[in-house]
Write an enzyme that holds these catalytic residues in place. Structure first.
Site, PDB file in Angstrom:
ATOM      1  N   SER A 162      35.436  18.264  40.223  1.00 45.97           N
ATOM      2  CA  SER A 162      35.787  19.494  39.508  1.00 45.97           C
ATOM      3  C   SER A 162      34.870  20.585  40.020  1.00 45.97           C
ATOM      4  CB  SER A 162      35.599  19.319  37.999  1.00 45.97           C
ATOM      5  OG  SER A 162      35.673  20.586  37.357  1.00 45.97           O
ATOM      6  N   ARG A 163      35.449  21.659  40.551  1.00 48.19           N
ATOM      7  CA  ARG A 163      34.615  22.731  41.119  1.00 48.19           C
ATOM      8  C   ARG A 163      34.072  23.665  40.046  1.00 48.19           C
ATOM      9  NH1 ARG A 163      38.959  22.659  45.109  1.00 48.19           N
ATOM     10  NH2 ARG A 163      38.300  21.223  46.728  1.00 48.19           N
ATOM     11  N   VAL A 164      34.467  23.432  38.793  1.00 50.71           N
ATOM     12  CA  VAL A 164      33.892  24.186  37.677  1.00 50.71           C
ATOM     13  C   VAL A 164      32.724  23.390  37.095  1.00 50.71           C
ATOM     14  CG1 VAL A 164      34.342  25.144  35.384  1.00 50.71           C
ATOM     15  CG2 VAL A 164      36.038  25.397  37.189  1.00 50.71           C
TER      16      VAL A 164
ATOM     17  N   THR B 250      43.506  24.627  44.651  1.00 48.09           N
ATOM     18  CA  THR B 250      43.057  24.288  43.298  1.00 48.09           C
ATOM     19  C   THR B 250      41.527  24.256  43.177  1.00 48.09           C
ATOM     20  OG1 THR B 250      43.418  21.968  43.914  1.00 48.09           O
ATOM     21  CG2 THR B 250      45.120  23.025  42.593  1.00 48.09           C
ATOM     22  N   ASP B 251      41.052  24.091  41.932  1.00 51.23           N
ATOM     23  CA  ASP B 251      39.612  24.084  41.643  1.00 51.23           C
ATOM     24  C   ASP B 251      39.078  22.660  41.503  1.00 51.23           C
ATOM     25  OD1 ASP B 251      39.747  26.926  41.359  1.00 51.23           O
ATOM     26  OD2 ASP B 251      40.595  26.623  39.376  1.00 51.23           O
TER      27      ASP B 251
END
Length: 501
Positions: A364-366, A338-339
């Site tokens: 959150s990698r975004v 997941t991101d």
């Protein structure tokens, strides 16, 4: 009258060309062994992976193992209706599910059978359960916000359209509540939602449906249910079915959100089927391809490029941990796919901090790409501030003397914690979040008693919407907070502060 040989040949040739055989050739196999939701079949040499098989008594199955001399299948119905020696027919179709707008507001099982007693689906289309995820070229970066209406998430762990954000935590820590809040917040935002219940109690699923109906959210939601009472094969295919239903909107230029609640139960169902069909067990008795079970599902979440319509599919998988152990096999697998993850902690939940988000482990990698400019400006440092506050609060417990700066940080942190608390099923709009966080960052909450922070927030938002509605509308429409708008917002908060004190 003599008939020429070439004329006879001509007639025979034309008759051969016109001949259409009426017989349908289908390959038929025989059940060798059956039990516990699986069957071993002999004689289906042309079976395809994932092909639908027809058993007697209207029972269907899906090919699972393709061996050299037999086929292992999982049964999608009552196992007791199938017996050794029964004939099995190939259908020539890969397993699929009905899709389309006709499913909105409906409750179905993973085979597309209605469970709500509202009659047939009359679906306009169908999609295969298994579908290859789009490649890098077919995608574009995740940069559109998918607001959940939960202040702590939208400000510190933002989710974008096309992202895969894991919700992880122990039992009874509010994982499902976070996902349902996200669905409720999407009302009127042209995002179709699919909630997949895997291994849940029927009463739990009924409660979720009732909640969605009470908040008028079933109009844009589809429930795919494979409860604990359903056989393991249905629990295994349920997430793929939910994903296929959501993809119908994505690949037609729309936006969809799919919640998998929860994938740890799917992994258990998959382990059961694999062990029954003699697949070699590995770590914790899971088969070696259990990572692929989840990766091929979650990779289907995407933000498509403009050529493909620009649709998006956002995934919120849920994983249940045991005693907060995120290093277990399935949690680590899904974290790596997941991101980012939202980690809900039992201790925080029990101490009254809800949603019980552990800011240190959650990520959150975004990140800021999935936030509006306004949220980014007011909440850019919020996650760091909260992490520092938690460290300082732990240190202060030992009774150490603190300097003025540290005391000020502790005071503001305590008010931020109170501000980020939120009731269930009460999503907050983006502009309301911006106003509240901006007030806290600007020091307007520093002199407010901690037990009155919620009252201050509620009163402030109501005051701004009535007396300074243009400012709030501008924040909502622009999604930004330029200096002139910031000055107007500050004026509004100052006015309210005088009346509140």
């Amino acid at each position: 009258m003599a008939i020429q040989a070439d004329e006879v040949t001509k007639i025979i040739k034309s008759r051969i060309e016109e001949f259409k055989p009426d017989a349908n050739l289908t390959q038929v196999g025989e059940v060798l062994k059956v039990g516990d939701g699986v069957a071993v079949i002999y004689g289906l040499k042309n079976a395809m992976a994932g092909e639908l098989l027809k058993f007697p008594n209207d029972v269907y199955g899906i090919t699972f193992n393709l061996e050299t001399d037999s086929v292992g299948a999982v049964l999608m119905g009552e196992t007791q209706k199938v017996r050794e020696g029964d004939p099995v027919h190939l259908t020539g179709r890969i397993a699929e599910i009905p899709t389309g707008k006709e499913l909105l507001g409906r409750v179905i099982n993973p085979l597309g059978v209605p469970l709500d007693g509202k009659g047939p689906l009359n679906a306009s289309s169908s999609r295969r359960l298994e579908f290859k995820a789009p490649g890098v070229v077919d995608r574009q970066p995740v940069k559109e916000p998918m607001h959940t209406g939960i202040k702590a998430i939208d400000c510190m762990i933002p989710i974008g359209r096309g992202q895969r954000e894991l919700i992880i935590g122990d039992r009874q820590t509010g994982k499902t509540a976070v996902a349902i809040d996200a669905i409720l917040n999407l009302k009127g935002k042209n995002v179709m939602c699919v909630y997949v219940a895997i291994g849940q109690k029927q009463s739990t699923v009924a409660q979720i449906i009732r909640t969605l109906e009470e908040h008028d959210a079933m109009k844009y939601t589809i429930i795919v249910s494979a409860t604990a009472a359903d056989p393991a094969p249905l629990q295994y295919i349920a997430p793929y079915a939910g994903c296929a239903v959501a993809e119908e909107f994505t690949y037609n230029g729309g936006h969809a959100l799919v919640v998998y609640d929860d994938l740890s139960k799917q992994a258990v169902a998959y382990r059961e089927l694999s062990l029954l069909l003699r697949r070699p067990p590995g770590r914790e008795a899971y088969p070696g391809d259990v990572f692929y079970l989840h990766s091929r599902l979650l990779e289907r979440a995407c933000k498509l490029n403009a050529k493909l319509g620009g649709g998006s599919l956002t995934a919120l998988p849920i994983i249940e941990t045991q005693a907060g152990d995120v290093t277990a096999y399935i949690p680590t697998n899904v974290i790596s796919i997941t991101d980012g993850q939202i980690f809900l902690e039992s201790n925080l939940f029990n101490s009254g901090i809800r949603p019980a988000i552990n800011v240190g482990i959650s990520v959150s990698r975004v990140g800021g790409n999935a936030q509006t400019k306004a949220t980014k400006k007011v909440a850019g440092k919020l996650k760091l501030d909260m992490a520092q506050y938690n460290e300082l609060a732990a240190f202060a417990q030992f009774g150490a003397e603190l300097d003025k700066a540290s005391m000020a940080q502790l005071n503001r942190g305590a008010r931020l914690v109170e501000l980020l608390k939120q009731s269930q099923y009460a999503p907050v709009e983006m502009e309301d979040q911006v106003a509240a966080i901006f007030a806290a960052n600007s020091g307007f909450l520093d002199n407010v008693p901690v037990n009155k922070v919620k009252a201050f927030e509620t009163g402030l938002v109501a005051f701004l919407k009535s007396k300074h509605s243009k400012v709030m509308t501008e924040i909502k429409e622009k999604g930004d907070l330029p200096d002139d708008l910031k000055a107007k917002l500050t004026t509004g908060i100052e006015e309210f502060s005088k009346t509140f004190y």
